[in-house]
Design a protein around this motif. Structure first.
Motif, PDB file in Angstrom:
ATOM      1  N   GLN A  76       0.855  -1.188   0.000  1.00 20.23           N
ATOM      2  CA  GLN A  76       0.000   0.000   0.000  1.00 20.23           C
ATOM      3  C   GLN A  76       0.894   1.243   0.000  1.00 20.23           C
ATOM      4  OE1 GLN A  76      -2.501   1.508   3.494  1.00 20.23           O
ATOM      5  NE2 GLN A  76      -4.059   0.537   2.208  1.00 20.23           N
ATOM      6  N   VAL A  77       0.628   2.135  -0.943  1.00 21.71           N
ATOM      7  CA  VAL A  77       1.413   3.359  -1.091  1.00 21.71           C
ATOM      8  C   VAL A  77       0.529   4.552  -0.779  1.00 21.71           C
ATOM      9  CG1 VAL A  77       2.733   4.805  -2.684  1.00 21.71           C
ATOM     10  CG2 VAL A  77       2.867   2.315  -2.867  1.00 21.71           C
ATOM     11  N   SER A  78       1.025   5.433   0.052  1.00 18.98           N
ATOM     12  CA  SER A  78       0.319   6.688   0.311  1.00 18.98           C
ATOM     13  C   SER A  78       1.324   7.825   0.184  1.00 18.98           C
ATOM     14  CB  SER A  78      -0.319   6.703   1.700  1.00 18.98           C
ATOM     15  OG  SER A  78       0.671   6.554   2.702  1.00 18.98           O
ATOM     16  N   ALA A  79       0.856   8.968  -0.320  1.00 16.14           N
ATOM     17  CA  ALA A  79       1.744  10.106  -0.553  1.00 16.14           C
ATOM     18  C   ALA A  79       1.218  11.328   0.167  1.00 16.14           C
ATOM     19  CB  ALA A  79       1.860  10.387  -2.051  1.00 16.14           C
ATOM     20  N   SER A  80       2.106  12.105   0.701  1.00 21.70           N
ATOM     21  CA  SER A  80       1.748  13.393   1.296  1.00 21.70           C
ATOM     22  C   SER A  80       2.817  14.386   0.903  1.00 21.70           C
ATOM     23  CB  SER A  80       1.652  13.297   2.826  1.00 21.70           C
ATOM     24  OG  SER A  80       2.904  12.920   3.370  1.00 21.70           O
ATOM     25  N   HIS A  81       2.410  15.614   0.578  1.00 24.68           N
ATOM     26  CA  HIS A  81       3.408  16.588   0.163  1.00 24.68           C
ATOM     27  C   HIS A  81       3.937  17.334   1.380  1.00 24.68           C
ATOM     28  CE1 HIS A  81      -0.536  18.549  -0.095  1.00 24.68           C
ATOM     29  NE2 HIS A  81       0.052  19.714   0.048  1.00 24.68           N
ATOM     30  N   THR A  82       5.229  17.584   1.342  1.00 24.51           N
ATOM     31  CA  THR A  82       5.914  18.161   2.502  1.00 24.51           C
ATOM     32  C   THR A  82       5.955  19.681   2.453  1.00 24.51           C
ATOM     33  OG1 THR A  82       8.033  17.939   1.345  1.00 24.51           O
ATOM     34  CG2 THR A  82       7.372  16.136   2.775  1.00 24.51           C
ATOM     35  N   THR A  83       5.540  20.270   1.337  1.00 25.66           N
ATOM     36  CA  THR A  83       5.589  21.723   1.210  1.00 25.66           C
ATOM     37  C   THR A  83       4.574  22.374   2.139  1.00 25.66           C
ATOM     38  OG1 THR A  83       6.250  21.526  -1.084  1.00 25.66           O
ATOM     39  CG2 THR A  83       5.369  23.635  -0.402  1.00 25.66           C
ATOM     40  N   THR A  84       4.995  23.369   2.875  1.00 27.36           N
ATOM     41  CA  THR A  84       4.094  24.052   3.797  1.00 27.36           C
ATOM     42  C   THR A  84       3.742  25.463   3.335  1.00 27.36           C
ATOM     43  OG1 THR A  84       5.990  24.803   5.091  1.00 27.36           O
ATOM     44  CG2 THR A  84       4.944  22.753   5.765  1.00 27.36           C
ATOM     45  N   THR A  85       4.528  26.025   2.430  1.00 28.06           N
ATOM     46  CA  THR A  85       4.273  27.384   1.974  1.00 28.06           C
ATOM     47  C   THR A  85       3.737  27.362   0.547  1.00 28.06           C
ATOM     48  OG1 THR A  85       6.082  28.189   3.330  1.00 28.06           O
ATOM     49  CG2 THR A  85       5.292  29.652   1.617  1.00 28.06           C
ATOM     50  N   LYS A  86       2.504  27.811   0.367  1.00 29.14           N
ATOM     51  CA  LYS A  86       1.921  27.910  -0.956  1.00 29.14           C
ATOM     52  C   LYS A  86       1.497  29.358  -1.169  1.00 29.14           C
ATOM     53  CE  LYS A  86       0.595  23.782   0.989  1.00 29.14           C
ATOM     54  NZ  LYS A  86       0.004  23.478   2.294  1.00 29.14           N
ATOM     55  N   GLU A  87       1.904  29.917  -2.278  1.00 31.52           N
ATOM     56  CA  GLU A  87       1.621  31.321  -2.528  1.00 31.52           C
ATOM     57  C   GLU A  87       1.147  31.506  -3.956  1.00 31.52           C
ATOM     58  OE1 GLU A  87       5.432  33.033  -1.778  1.00 31.52           O
ATOM     59  OE2 GLU A  87       5.117  33.234   0.365  1.00 31.52           O
ATOM     60  N   LEU A  88       0.254  32.478  -4.137  1.00 27.72           N
ATOM     61  CA  LEU A  88      -0.101  32.941  -5.465  1.00 27.72           C
ATOM     62  C   LEU A  88       0.784  34.147  -5.736  1.00 27.72           C
ATOM     63  CD1 LEU A  88      -1.943  32.732  -7.957  1.00 27.72           C
ATOM     64  CD2 LEU A  88      -3.486  34.348  -6.825  1.00 27.72           C
ATOM     65  N   VAL A  89       1.629  34.058  -6.748  1.00 33.38           N
ATOM     66  CA  VAL A  89       2.622  35.083  -7.026  1.00 33.38           C
ATOM     67  C   VAL A  89       2.187  35.912  -8.229  1.00 33.38           C
ATOM     68  CG1 VAL A  89       5.047  35.541  -7.552  1.00 33.38           C
ATOM     69  CG2 VAL A  89       4.425  33.570  -6.129  1.00 33.38           C
ATOM     70  N   THR A  90       2.182  37.232  -8.068  1.00 38.20           N
ATOM     71  CA  THR A  90       1.889  38.159  -9.161  1.00 38.20           C
ATOM     72  C   THR A  90       3.176  38.897  -9.535  1.00 38.20           C
ATOM     73  OG1 THR A  90      -0.383  38.494  -8.360  1.00 38.20           O
ATOM     74  CG2 THR A  90       0.488  40.126  -9.908  1.00 38.20           C
TER      75      THR A  90
END
Length: 472
Positions: A76-90
């Protein structure tokens, strides 16, 4: 050998996630009696999967297969992303004193932004073209930090400035490299870069630059990433439409774009397969609505601009990539090529489908990608622009692949990266197939690179968080 069932949890570590690239992984389970991995360890079984499959499901159950003894358990494979900072960049840029590239004018500059990962450059954004101007100021562009730099402020970003040419490939004016961290310094200081053209630099001893690129604006706002939505169960549905106009040439003629070689392949099937292979990992049932346009249908030879390839208008779905190809091959035998190349009807049909699939039967979220494969310019361009404007508020992106050697200049016009004729969200991406005819995986990367940002922008504009999360 006697086999025992037991449950073991392991952590595989970090694996880079690039949506537009199909990344394959293999799990190998061994019985190792030594303290570490030994060359004599017994192979108990293997299983393969893609990163797309892992991130689009909460857990992925795979059969563990031994090369000699067949199925021997499961993993059984499960994935989780480790990135904590998500930004919308203009971002907003301007150029100054760019090199003059045109014989009878100045230059027609545009720029492309690339994310650099392990030496590989992935296109993430292309600006509009500003004609006959050596000091252009481009309009603002938006993208997620995950799309721009994988949420790593120190990751290398390359910006290339080109001179657009309708008759040939664009000429490089110059390029520069930066990071998101550096661009954010615009709040305190002037940030600009020399644009370097390697060829000119190698020829001129006193070469300084081919112009200067300056950043005018860098604004970042925390938001949800594409991976947040996919991990929460977002379903990416794909609809495909094939061009059945007479300009393709009769399928029985070897020069025809619809002619199938001995392996049953042509440019249409190659383009569909390369894109479908990436998207299928995010579609739970892998059923693809498949249409044709510009063909004359039996028995009355009535021209249709949105007919089901499987001849079932009530259920145009085809099972998997091969199911679409089989329906396309059958349609070539039964539908006469005709015209004109009107695509607004299929765009409107796709928009209605996207709105209907915005919420899945189990309460999840849905988003549609319409893939249009065509051999020439759309004859109903104004109607297509209107259809795109109407679709920009719906959960849909439109991908257009130009097949063959025709003039595709009005497709560039529809691409929101190069023109600002559309209002609202940029949802169209166009690429000529011949540019990547020998490297189909690169075609998928080019066409799908902007999709994560388009998905994020749609849900952000609608203020819709991923399932199970709240707005920031």
């Amino acid at each position: 050998k006697q086999w025992y069932q037991r449950r073991v949890a392991i952590t595989a570590g970090d694996i880079p996630y690039i949506f537009e690239k199909q990344t394959f992984c293999k799990v190998v389970v061994v019985d190792d009696d030594s303290d570490g991995m030994s060359s004599t360890a017994d192979n108990l079984g293997e299983a393969e999967f893609t990163i797309g499959q892992a991130v689009s499901k909460k857990s992925l159950d795979l059969e563990l297969v031994h090369r000699r003894w067949g199925p021997k358990g499961s993993v059984q494979v499960s994935a989780s992303h480790t990135t904590t900072t998500k930004e919308l960049v203009t971002l907003q840029f301007e150029g100054s004193h760019l090199d003059k590239k045109d014989t009878f004018g100045k230059s027609d500059p545009f720029f492309e932004i690339y994310r650099v990962t392990g030496g590989h450059e992935a296109l993430v954004k292309r600006s509009e073209v500003i004609y006959n101007n050596l000091n252009p100021r481009w309009r603002q562009i938006e993208m997620s930090s995950s799309q721009l730099c994988a949420c790593d402020e120190n990751a290398v970003i390359k910006i290339k400035v080109y001179d657009y040419d309708e008759a040939s490939a664009p000429d490089l004016i110059g390029h520069c490299t930066t990071t998101l961290k550096e661009m954010k310094k615009i709040k305190k200081e002037i940030i600009q870069w020399d644009l370097i053209n390697p060829k000119k630099q190698g020829k001129k001893r006193n070469y300084k630059n081919s112009g200067v690129l300056k950043i005018l604006q860098c604004i970042s706002v925390k938001t949800f990433s594409f991976l947040d939505y996919v991990s929460a169960g977002l379903q990416l549905n794909c609809m495909v439409a094939f061009d059945f106009t007479a300009s393709n040439g009769h399928p029985n003629t070897p020069a025809s774009l619809h002619h199938l070689n001995a392996q049953g392949v042509n440019q249409y099937t190659m383009a569909w397969s390369s894109i479908g292979q990436v998207l299928q990992d995010y579609d739970w049932d892998k059923m693809f609505p498949a249409y044709g346009f510009g063909g004359a249908l039996p028995p009355n030879n009535q021209v249709s601009f949105e007919f089901a390839l499987n001849a079932n208008p009530q259920d145009p779905n085809c099972a998997g990539i091969e199911g679409v190809i089989q329906a396309y091959q059958m349609a070539l035998q039964n539908v006469a090529l005709s015209g004109p190349t009107n695509c607004a009807p299929i765009m409107r049909t796709a928009t209605r489908y996207a709105n209907a699939c915005a919420t899945t039967p189990n309460g999840g979220q849905g988003y549609l990608i319409l893939l249009i494969l065509t051999d020439g310019q759309f004859t109903d361009l104004n109607q297509c622009v209107q259809a795109i404007q109407q679709a920009s508020t719906s959960p849909i992106s439109i991908i257009i692949v130009g097949v063959g050697n025709a003039d595709f200049s009005n497709m560039e016009y529809l691409d929101g990266d190069k023109n600002s004729h559309t209002r609202g969200r940029d949802i169209v991406q166009f690429v000529p197939f011949n540019k990547y005819a020998h490297t189909p995986p690169l075609l998928a990367r080019e066409l799908l690179a902007e999709l994560p940002g388009q998905v994020e922008k749609y849900f952000s504009a609608k203020k819709i968080p991923p399932i199970g999360k709240k707005l920031h």
